[in-house]
Each structure stands twice: as C-alpha cells, then as structure tokens.
Motif scaffolding. Sequence first.
Motif, PDB file in Angstrom:
ATOM      1  N   THR A  92      54.937 -41.611  35.352  1.00  0.00           N
ATOM      2  CA  THR A  92      56.355 -41.856  35.627  1.00  0.00           C
ATOM      3  C   THR A  92      57.219 -41.493  34.425  1.00  0.00           C
ATOM      4  N   LEU A  93      56.770 -41.870  33.224  1.00  0.00           N
ATOM      5  CA  LEU A  93      57.504 -41.523  32.013  1.00  0.00           C
ATOM      6  C   LEU A  93      57.589 -40.007  31.849  1.00  0.00           C
ATOM      7  N   GLY A  94      56.491 -39.299  32.130  1.00  0.00           N
ATOM      8  CA  GLY A  94      56.498 -37.845  32.034  1.00  0.00           C
ATOM      9  C   GLY A  94      57.494 -37.212  32.986  1.00  0.00           C
ATOM     10  N   LEU A  95      57.573 -37.728  34.217  1.00  0.00           N
ATOM     11  CA  LEU A  95      58.537 -37.205  35.198  1.00  0.00           C
ATOM     12  C   LEU A  95      59.973 -37.419  34.733  1.00  0.00           C
ATOM     13  N   LEU A  96      60.268 -38.610  34.229  1.00  0.00           N
ATOM     14  CA  LEU A  96      61.618 -38.907  33.763  1.00  0.00           C
ATOM     15  C   LEU A  96      62.004 -38.010  32.581  1.00  0.00           C
ATOM     16  N   ALA A  97      61.070 -37.795  31.668  1.00  0.00           N
ATOM     17  CA  ALA A  97      61.342 -36.944  30.510  1.00  0.00           C
ATOM     18  C   ALA A  97      61.603 -35.497  30.932  1.00  0.00           C
ATOM     19  N   ALA A  98      60.804 -34.981  31.878  1.00  0.00           N
ATOM     20  CA  ALA A  98      60.998 -33.612  32.351  1.00  0.00           C
ATOM     21  C   ALA A  98      62.350 -33.462  33.040  1.00  0.00           C
ATOM     22  N   ALA A  99      62.735 -34.470  33.835  1.00  0.00           N
ATOM     23  CA  ALA A  99      64.033 -34.421  34.505  1.00  0.00           C
ATOM     24  C   ALA A  99      65.172 -34.419  33.490  1.00  0.00           C
ATOM     25  N   ALA A 100      65.066 -35.261  32.459  1.00  0.00           N
ATOM     26  CA  ALA A 100      66.102 -35.316  31.431  1.00  0.00           C
ATOM     27  C   ALA A 100      66.190 -33.996  30.667  1.00  0.00           C
TER      28      ALA A 100
END
Length: 431
Positions: A385-393
């Motif tokens: 989940t953290l990886g997805l949020l970072a990629a989106a940002a």
Amino acid sequence: MTNRGIFRSLQVRNYRNFFWGGTVSNIGVWMQRTAQAWAVVVLSHGDGLALGIATFLQFFPTVLLGLATGALVDRVDKVRVLIVTQGLVGLGSVVMAVLDGLGILTLVQVWVLAGAMGIVTAFDIPARQAVVSELVGPDRVVNAIGLNSASFNVARLIGPAIAGLLIGVAGTPLIFALHAISSAGILIALSRIDRSELRQVPRSPVSRGQLVAGLRQVAGDPVLATVIVLAGVIGIVGANSLQVVLPLVATEVFDVGAVGFGLITSCLAVGGLTGALLAASTSGMPRYRWVIGAAAALGCSLVIASLMPVLVAFGIALVCCGGMFMSFAVLANTSVQLTAEPALRGRVVAVYLTFFLGGGALGAPVLGMLAEHVGPMRAIGLAGTLGLLAAAAAGGAVAMMVVRSRPVILANSPGTIPGIVYERDTEVVDH
C-alpha cells in the motif's frame, strides 16, 4: 563488433571478466545472507525485530557514509577500491564461519559482523555501480546495468536454494565458509581487468564542497530528485526489506522450514531475473513513466502476495514482486547514471544509493516490528500500500513538472548518449 542484443556488453572483455567473477561472488553473497537470516531466527527464537536489526546494520552505513564514499570513488581507481572491499567481505565471512563452527556465535556477534560488512559495503557499492560506465562506455551502460542486475538475480535464485538445502545437512558454518571462498571469484576477475581499455572519465580533484556536489546536481533537477526520493520509498517496501519477513512467512504462516525459506526466496529471484533481463533489452534513457509504473506495479504485487492463502500462490506472487522491484531498480539506476555529469557520477550514484539502500535499512526493522504485531502477511500488504501511494505521488509530481516545462536534454549534455535527443516523458527521437 555489433552493439545489439541482450548480451552485447559481454562482448567487452573487461566487462565479461567483471560479470562472471561477480556472478560467482553474488551466489556466495546470497548463500551468506540466507544463512545469516536463518542464524538470527535460531539465535533469537524467531524474533522479527532481531532480523530487522541485522538487515538495518548491513545497509545503514551506506546511508551514513554514502556521500563521503561517493566523493572518494570519484577521485580514486574504482577497480582497486573493489579489490580491497571484496577482500574484506571474504574475511568477514571467515570470521563468522569460525565462530559459528565453534558453536560460540551469538546474536550480538552477528549484528556486529553485519555492521562491519555494512561499512565495507558503503565503499563497495558506489564503486561497483560507477565502474560499469568505465568498463563498457555510455552506449552500453543501460545493457550492462541490466546484465549486472540479472547476474545478481541469478545468484539470488541459486544461492538461497543451495543454502536452504545445505543448512539442513551441514548447518550454517559451511555456508559462511563457502561465501568466503566465492569472494575469490570477483578478486580474480578484478585482477584480470586491463586498465588500458577502461573508458576514462574526469577524476574529481580535492576541493571544498565536494561532498555536497552530488546533492546540488540532484537538487537542480526536480524530476531526478523525485525519482531518487521514490527509490527511497521503494527501498523501504522492496526486496531487501521483504527478506526480513520471508523467514517468518516460512516458519509461522506455511511451516516449511529452512528448505522452504530458501525456495520462496528463490521465487523472488526468478521474478528479479526476468525483470532485469527485460530492462537490459532496452536502450537509451528510460522514460520516467516506466520507472514510476514499475513502482506502482510492485505495490500491487505486494498487496496481492499478502492475500495468497497457499504456498504455491504466494510463490507465484513473489515472482511478480521480484520482477517489478528489479525493473524499477534497473530503470531508476540507469536514469541516475545517464543524467549525472561524468565527473560527479560516483557522488550522484551515492545519493541514489543513500535513499534506495537507506530505505531498505529503515524498512527492515519497521517491517520486522509490523510482522511481530500484525503478522507477516499483513506487513507485506501494508508495504504494498505504501508503495502504491508513493508511486501515485511521484507520478502526480512529475506530471506537473512536465506540464510546466518540458526541458530537452541535448546530445552533448553530460551523461547522455551521443547522437540522441531526450525529452522527458516523450518519445526518444534520433537527432
């Protein structure tokens, strides 16, 4: 001599020696890492935090010393640096093998030796990364980085599987001894490199402000800075941190012991090898959307892996995780190396590694603690989940930069391949 094909960098004799010697050495590295993780599991009675501390100590010195070692690498003979560091790594494994063989190895001793090897690695990694462009030249550097990553993942495929089998038969001391022997592979290869055939790059003179010169270049390029920060987050959730959780998955979730641990670690390596070979088949400056897309795909793969109820399905999901993680690592590394000024390459790579490996150092104890409190599978899901949020940002930030300004990197700019014009997030156009 043709400059095409996925193995084209192996046509260069110096790189070929470096590649095969490194492959032998890397197999020993992954055997040692597997044995070390298992030794910590046994000595700490399955404590996830103890595993995280061992991993943290291996990678944190790179964060602490990265800028200084990057500046040093830009001033000295990188091949000589590697000869010294690889010799010290082999010596560290000899010490661990003796202590373990005598039955007096303790958890604190493992931590101390992991920290000592981490200090050596802080010098080794920027030299190993930066020497590639000197071995093959800028026209093959993308391919060479991809092949290096493929070598690393072949080793990660073979090493843990061998270690898992041998631990059950002869215990961990043999594994540490074999790692010491395998270190001779890279030392022999380095001794055979012909210095007269190296692609010379400007050596950085001693001057004030040298340590922060790499930071200045990164700060002056917002898109590059975004990629490096994203690499830090992916380091937190990526394969290096995941190694902390996998022993607990093997013992607590699927109850498959040391052999099973070696096999699921090899699943991660199968994906990593595939991702590295795919990345090696590309050429030129990677588009930043590829880098961010690989990060997002890794996050998705981790979330999916955390939901798998049986070992086979979990192993398949790990293949996807390994592929996406290594694709990101190769593409991000290539972007950094081709953007950096040649005289600053060691320092800019050191900044990248400080974030990337520093993320792994931070993520290892955090994931270890999460695994203790919420379970290893939920810890993997939270990492995804953290990886997805970072990629989106990162995707949103780069999109805004591209809309505001589309800077073109001309063919004569530092770090680019002659004859090509690059425009970020647009097609690569022949000049």
